[in-house]
Write a protein that holds these residues in place. Structure first.
Motif, PDB file in Angstrom:
ATOM      1  N   TRP A  95      13.361 -33.180  44.994  1.00  0.00           N
ATOM      2  CA  TRP A  95      13.246 -33.891  43.721  1.00  0.00           C
ATOM      3  C   TRP A  95      14.154 -35.117  43.633  1.00  0.00           C
ATOM      4  O   TRP A  95      14.271 -35.728  42.576  1.00  0.00           O
ATOM      5  CB  TRP A  95      13.552 -32.935  42.567  1.00  0.00           C
ATOM      6  N   GLU A  96      14.792 -35.487  44.731  1.00  0.00           N
ATOM      7  CA  GLU A  96      15.753 -36.594  44.706  1.00  0.00           C
ATOM      8  C   GLU A  96      15.155 -37.884  44.157  1.00  0.00           C
ATOM      9  O   GLU A  96      15.789 -38.601  43.386  1.00  0.00           O
ATOM     10  CB  GLU A  96      16.294 -36.834  46.124  1.00  0.00           C
ATOM     11  N   LYS A  97      13.922 -38.215  44.539  1.00  0.00           N
ATOM     12  CA  LYS A  97      13.289 -39.451  44.075  1.00  0.00           C
ATOM     13  C   LYS A  97      12.767 -39.338  42.644  1.00  0.00           C
ATOM     14  O   LYS A  97      12.557 -40.342  41.967  1.00  0.00           O
ATOM     15  CB  LYS A  97      12.136 -39.832  45.019  1.00  0.00           C
ATOM     16  N   THR A  98      12.545 -38.123  42.196  1.00  0.00           N
ATOM     17  CA  THR A  98      12.018 -37.891  40.840  1.00  0.00           C
ATOM     18  C   THR A  98      13.132 -37.887  39.799  1.00  0.00           C
ATOM     19  O   THR A  98      12.937 -38.337  38.659  1.00  0.00           O
ATOM     20  CB  THR A  98      11.291 -36.533  40.798  1.00  0.00           C
ATOM     21  N   LEU A  99      14.287 -37.399  40.173  1.00  0.00           N
ATOM     22  CA  LEU A  99      15.398 -37.200  39.228  1.00  0.00           C
ATOM     23  C   LEU A  99      15.782 -38.427  38.409  1.00  0.00           C
ATOM     24  O   LEU A  99      15.966 -38.314  37.190  1.00  0.00           O
ATOM     25  CB  LEU A  99      16.624 -36.679  39.971  1.00  0.00           C
ATOM     26  N   PRO A 100      15.943 -39.621  39.029  1.00  0.00           N
ATOM     27  CA  PRO A 100      16.377 -40.781  38.229  1.00  0.00           C
ATOM     28  C   PRO A 100      15.466 -41.067  37.036  1.00  0.00           C
ATOM     29  O   PRO A 100      15.944 -41.481  35.978  1.00  0.00           O
ATOM     30  CB  PRO A 100      16.334 -41.930  39.241  1.00  0.00           C
ATOM     31  N   TYR A 101      14.179 -40.834  37.201  1.00  0.00           N
ATOM     32  CA  TYR A 101      13.231 -41.079  36.098  1.00  0.00           C
ATOM     33  C   TYR A 101      13.417 -40.052  34.988  1.00  0.00           C
ATOM     34  O   TYR A 101      13.453 -40.398  33.804  1.00  0.00           O
ATOM     35  CB  TYR A 101      11.796 -41.033  36.621  1.00  0.00           C
ATOM     36  N   LEU A 102      13.536 -38.796  35.365  1.00  0.00           N
ATOM     37  CA  LEU A 102      13.702 -37.750  34.361  1.00  0.00           C
ATOM     38  C   LEU A 102      15.047 -37.853  33.658  1.00  0.00           C
ATOM     39  O   LEU A 102      15.151 -37.589  32.457  1.00  0.00           O
ATOM     40  CB  LEU A 102      13.555 -36.377  35.020  1.00  0.00           C
ATOM     41  N   GLN A 103      16.079 -38.264  34.386  1.00  0.00           N
ATOM     42  CA  GLN A 103      17.415 -38.349  33.793  1.00  0.00           C
ATOM     43  C   GLN A 103      17.540 -39.470  32.764  1.00  0.00           C
ATOM     44  O   GLN A 103      18.433 -39.437  31.919  1.00  0.00           O
ATOM     45  CB  GLN A 103      18.466 -38.507  34.898  1.00  0.00           C
ATOM     46  N   LYS A 104      16.625 -40.452  32.811  1.00  0.00           N
ATOM     47  CA  LYS A 104      16.624 -41.515  31.785  1.00  0.00           C
ATOM     48  C   LYS A 104      16.347 -40.945  30.398  1.00  0.00           C
ATOM     49  O   LYS A 104      16.685 -41.562  29.392  1.00  0.00           O
ATOM     50  CB  LYS A 104      15.573 -42.577  32.134  1.00  0.00           C
ATOM     51  N   SER A 105      15.728 -39.774  30.353  1.00  0.00           N
ATOM     52  CA  SER A 105      15.437 -39.141  29.063  1.00  0.00           C
ATOM     53  C   SER A 105      16.664 -38.438  28.497  1.00  0.00           C
ATOM     54  O   SER A 105      16.657 -38.028  27.331  1.00  0.00           O
ATOM     55  CB  SER A 105      14.317 -38.109  29.237  1.00  0.00           C
ATOM     56  N   GLY A 106      17.703 -38.281  29.324  1.00  0.00           N
ATOM     57  CA  GLY A 106      18.905 -37.570  28.893  1.00  0.00           C
ATOM     58  C   GLY A 106      18.783 -36.065  28.990  1.00  0.00           C
ATOM     59  O   GLY A 106      19.702 -35.331  28.612  1.00  0.00           O
ATOM     60  N   SER A 107      17.656 -35.574  29.490  1.00  0.00           N
ATOM     61  CA  SER A 107      17.393 -34.138  29.525  1.00  0.00           C
ATOM     62  C   SER A 107      18.299 -33.393  30.501  1.00  0.00           C
ATOM     63  O   SER A 107      18.828 -33.971  31.449  1.00  0.00           O
ATOM     64  CB  SER A 107      15.932 -33.882  29.935  1.00  0.00           C
ATOM     65  N   THR A 108      18.457 -32.107  30.247  1.00  0.00           N
ATOM     66  CA  THR A 108      19.066 -31.204  31.214  1.00  0.00           C
ATOM     67  C   THR A 108      17.984 -30.816  32.218  1.00  0.00           C
ATOM     68  O   THR A 108      16.881 -30.433  31.829  1.00  0.00           O
ATOM     69  CB  THR A 108      19.614 -29.939  30.523  1.00  0.00           C
ATOM     70  N   ILE A 109      18.306 -30.926  33.498  1.00  0.00           N
ATOM     71  CA  ILE A 109      17.294 -30.677  34.530  1.00  0.00           C
ATOM     72  C   ILE A 109      17.764 -29.538  35.426  1.00  0.00           C
ATOM     73  O   ILE A 109      18.898 -29.535  35.914  1.00  0.00           O
ATOM     74  CB  ILE A 109      17.038 -31.954  35.361  1.00  0.00           C
ATOM     75  N   ILE A 110      16.874 -28.575  35.627  1.00  0.00           N
ATOM     76  CA  ILE A 110      17.173 -27.407  36.461  1.00  0.00           C
ATOM     77  C   ILE A 110      16.149 -27.337  37.583  1.00  0.00           C
ATOM     78  O   ILE A 110      14.942 -27.411  37.335  1.00  0.00           O
ATOM     79  CB  ILE A 110      17.115 -26.095  35.647  1.00  0.00           C
ATOM     80  N   ALA A 111      16.609 -27.209  38.817  1.00  0.00           N
ATOM     81  CA  ALA A 111      15.712 -27.024  39.955  1.00  0.00           C
ATOM     82  C   ALA A 111      15.933 -25.623  40.525  1.00  0.00           C
ATOM     83  O   ALA A 111      17.053 -25.115  40.523  1.00  0.00           O
ATOM     84  CB  ALA A 111      15.981 -28.074  41.033  1.00  0.00           C
ATOM     85  N   ILE A 112      14.862 -25.024  41.000  1.00  0.00           N
ATOM     86  CA  ILE A 112      14.919 -23.665  41.537  1.00  0.00           C
ATOM     87  C   ILE A 112      14.485 -23.661  42.996  1.00  0.00           C
ATOM     88  O   ILE A 112      13.567 -24.379  43.386  1.00  0.00           O
ATOM     89  CB  ILE A 112      14.023 -22.720  40.685  1.00  0.00           C
ATOM     90  N   ASP A 113      15.172 -22.875  43.820  1.00  0.00           N
ATOM     91  CA  ASP A 113      14.751 -22.669  45.206  1.00  0.00           C
ATOM     92  C   ASP A 113      13.770 -21.499  45.247  1.00  0.00           C
ATOM     93  O   ASP A 113      14.050 -20.417  44.709  1.00  0.00           O
ATOM     94  CB  ASP A 113      15.950 -22.338  46.102  1.00  0.00           C
ATOM     95  N   ALA A 114      12.648 -21.702  45.922  1.00  0.00           N
ATOM     96  CA  ALA A 114      11.613 -20.678  46.030  1.00  0.00           C
ATOM     97  C   ALA A 114      12.056 -19.502  46.896  1.00  0.00           C
ATOM     98  O   ALA A 114      13.025 -19.613  47.656  1.00  0.00           O
ATOM     99  CB  ALA A 114      10.350 -21.303  46.633  1.00  0.00           C
TER     100      ALA A 114
END
Length: 285
Positions: A95-114
């Motif tokens: 999710w490294e390339k996706t994170l900067p876009y989502l973080q612009k919203s100020g949201s808390t982001i959680i990633a899970i390992d399968a």
């Protein structure tokens, strides 16, 4: 065909021949070998001592679930929470390339390992177990948004089917397969396995998960989903057929289908991320 591809082709077909011969004299062992090859990832593991940079400055939590444990990584933000669910032979670093876009919203982001990926336990990956991991994370963090890539997207669809009353309000599915039968058919075709192997694998799924292979369909599960969503699939996806994404989208009444071309299976793209951001937060960033 290049030499490298020729060698790979011969190795794959040789493995298939071995399993076919084994099925004639030792069907249980043939099932074990074929099922293991299908369900055990070869890459995607992470070590605690050598985490990718993107995961290092996060809040890390390990959760127990039955005999297994799974790992999460949290980038702290506001009360809006997003759960990220990666795919086969990957981990939360995807999710490294996706994170900067989502973080612009100020949201808390959680990633899970399968299961059997990243720092989570186990040798075997399957969607039902992944959906259980997802549900434990949803109960813990109460995210309102879930984003799943590839078979992680399929697990998100299955989770929403099983737990429609969860905290999830919006879902984004990226390059996900729909039908388990399609995956297994492709696997059997790739190895040139005989029909007996399919029957053996079907019995295994029936015994372990109490469902027939052809009944496990994201398209069928999606027909029960009522939350809003986006399904994204690339026409030139060489990993998961474009038709698989269309199946899910066509049965999910409150979802929008986004068709891309040239982004492949990874689906990393500025314009696409802007569109997803607009769907999730109502404005472009």
């Amino acid at each position: 065909m290049s030499l490298k591809k020729s060698i790979r082709f011969l190795v794959v077909k040789s493995v298939g021949q071995y399993i076919n011969l084994l099925s004639l004299v030792h069907p249980k062992k043939a099932l074990h070998v074929s099922y293991s090859l299908f369900s055990q990832p070869r890459i995607g593991r992470l070590s605690k001592e050598d985490l990718p940079t993107i995961l290092q400055n996060t809040i890390k939590e390990t959760f127990q679930h039955n005999e297994h444990h799974f790992q999460t990584y949290t980038w702290e933000g506001n009360e809006t929470k997003i759960l990220l669910v990666h795919g086969w032979e990957s981990n939360s670093a995807r999710w490294e390339k996706t994170l900067p876009y989502l973080q612009k919203s100020g949201s808390t982001i959680i990633a899970i390992d399968a299961p059997a990926h990243g720092q989570s336990s186990g040798k075997e990956f399957n969607v039902p177990r992944y959906a259980e991991f997802i549900n434990k994370a949803v109960e813990k963090y109460n995210p309102s948004i879930i984003i799943g890539h590839s078979i992680g997207g399929a697990a998100c669809v299955f989770h929403q089917y099983l737990f429609p009353e969860s905290s999830i309000k919006k879902m984004v599915i990226l390059g996900a397969p729909s039908d388990l039968k399609t995956l297994i058919d492709n696997y059997i075709k790739m190895l040139s396995l005989n029909p007996k192997i399919f029957s053996l694998m079907e019995n295994r799924y029936l015994e372990n998960f109490n469902f027939k292979i052809d009944a496990f369909s994201g398209a069928k599960f999606a027909s029960h989903i009522t939350i809003e969503g986006i399904v994204v699939h690339d026409k030139k996806d060489k990993v998961v057929s474009f038709e698989e994404g269309k199946k899910i989208a066509s049965n999910w009444k409150s979802a929008r289908f986004i068709e891309t071309s040239g982004l492949g299976h990874a689906l990393h793209d500025d314009d696409l991320y802007q569109e997803i951001y607009s769907f999730l937060f109502g404005a472009k960033k």
